[in-house]
Write an enzyme that holds these catalytic residues in place. Structure first.
Site, PDB file in Angstrom:
ATOM      1  N   CYS A  76     -28.791  15.130  44.906  1.00 57.14           N
ATOM      2  CA  CYS A  76     -28.358  14.012  45.735  1.00 57.14           C
ATOM      3  C   CYS A  76     -26.968  14.323  46.246  1.00 57.14           C
ATOM      4  O   CYS A  76     -26.057  14.575  45.438  1.00 57.14           O
ATOM      5  CB  CYS A  76     -28.355  12.718  44.925  1.00 57.14           C
ATOM      6  SG  CYS A  76     -27.621  11.314  45.795  1.00 57.14           S
ATOM      7  N   CYS A 186     -29.442  14.767  53.301  1.00 57.19           N
ATOM      8  CA  CYS A 186     -29.943  13.944  52.197  1.00 57.19           C
ATOM      9  C   CYS A 186     -31.258  14.557  51.755  1.00 57.19           C
ATOM     10  O   CYS A 186     -32.079  14.956  52.601  1.00 57.19           O
ATOM     11  CB  CYS A 186     -30.145  12.496  52.663  1.00 57.19           C
ATOM     12  SG  CYS A 186     -31.024  11.427  51.488  1.00 57.19           S
TER      13      CYS A 186
END
Length: 276
Positions: A76, A186
């Site tokens: 992440c 992302c």
């Protein structure tokens, strides 16, 4: 004679986005034990303050170490920005982080103009600012925050018309100005690379960090003398801190629209120190 340490990699994200990294790692190391944790009780990580997120990520990382993981991947970008240095300082295992693949985009661009699609938290973070300053000198970087995109993907709606509309709006102006690379900032966004491809001219590259992180993880394991098990393909063990059925349903939706994912095996019990 000192016994070799058998590698066991823990990967975590706030939801299913980090499965793009698990997919890439499984493709390169079919028998490597992997434990994936979707911290869905705290999805999205960008909704927390930096201090809250740092504390949460430390708990998640420690829980994976407690379950026997010998290396961690923070799959992440937002969590990496908030807590990577702290994780490395406090945990007794190697920790590999994520960052938007701006560096390879800047190296590949011929027009000297690139797009970075990112969450608002990643786009506003100091780590991304340093990345741009260090690796994008002389390159125009169109950083486009994508609020709500990860939420749609997490809900199993990666091929929703709303997703296509969001992507089209995000890239329209930079592409018109000549951008020739799109960096996915992302891990969730790897699941919309296919619809994004339909919106882009053929010469525009889509750059995803997942495979680079997989390669980096294997290099780190080799560097610390952790043995990567060989043999038949094994499932990726996983657990979530929130609703297991919702997570499994979203994964099924991704498979239904053609996303290739490794076989997953639910370990069927919560990590003791994580969750509500």
């Amino acid at each position: 004679m000192e016994l070799a340490v058998l590698a066991h990699v823990g990967i975590f994200d706030s939801g299913l986005g980090g499965l793009t990294v698990a997919r890439a790692l499984r493709a390169r190391a079919p028998a490597l034990p992997i434990l994936y944790l979707g911290d869905t009780a705290c999805f999205p990580y960008g909704g927390q303050s930096p201090a809250e997120l740092e504390a949460r990520v430390l708990v998640v990382g420690q829980s994976l170490v407690d379950r026997g993981c010998t290396a961690l991947v923070v799959a992440c970008n937002t969590a990496t920005s908030a807590a990577l240095e702290r994780l490395r300082a406090e945990l007794p295992v190697p920790v590999i982080g994520m960052e938007p693949p701006l560096k390879p985009a800047a190296e590949q661009t011929k027009s000297r103009r690139v797009i970075v699609l990112a969450t608002a938290g990643t786009a506003a973070g100091e780590r991304f600012a340093r990345l741009e300053a260090d690796h994008a000198v002389g390159v125009t970087v169109h950083t486009v925050p994508m609020p709500g995109l990860a939420d749609l993907i997490e809900a199993g709606r990666a091929r929703d018309p709303q997703v296509l509309a969001m992507l089209e709006q995000a890239i329209r102006e930079p592409i018109a100005l000549g951008a020739d690379a799109v960096a996915l900032g992302c891990t969730h966004y790897g699941f919309v690379a296919a619809p994004l491809r339909t919106l882009l001219p053929e010469h525009v590259a889509i750059i995803d960090a997942a495979d680079a992180v997989a390669r980096r993880t294997l290099a780190v394991l080799e560097g610390v003398a952790q043995h990567v098990t060989a043999g038949a393909v094994r499932p990726v063990d996983y657990d979530v801190t929130g609703d297991r059925r919702a997570f499994a349903a979203a994964v099924d939706c991704l498979r239904d629209v053609g996303e290739t994912l490794p076989a997953l095996a639910n370990i069927r019990r919560r990590l003791a120190t994580v969750g509500s």
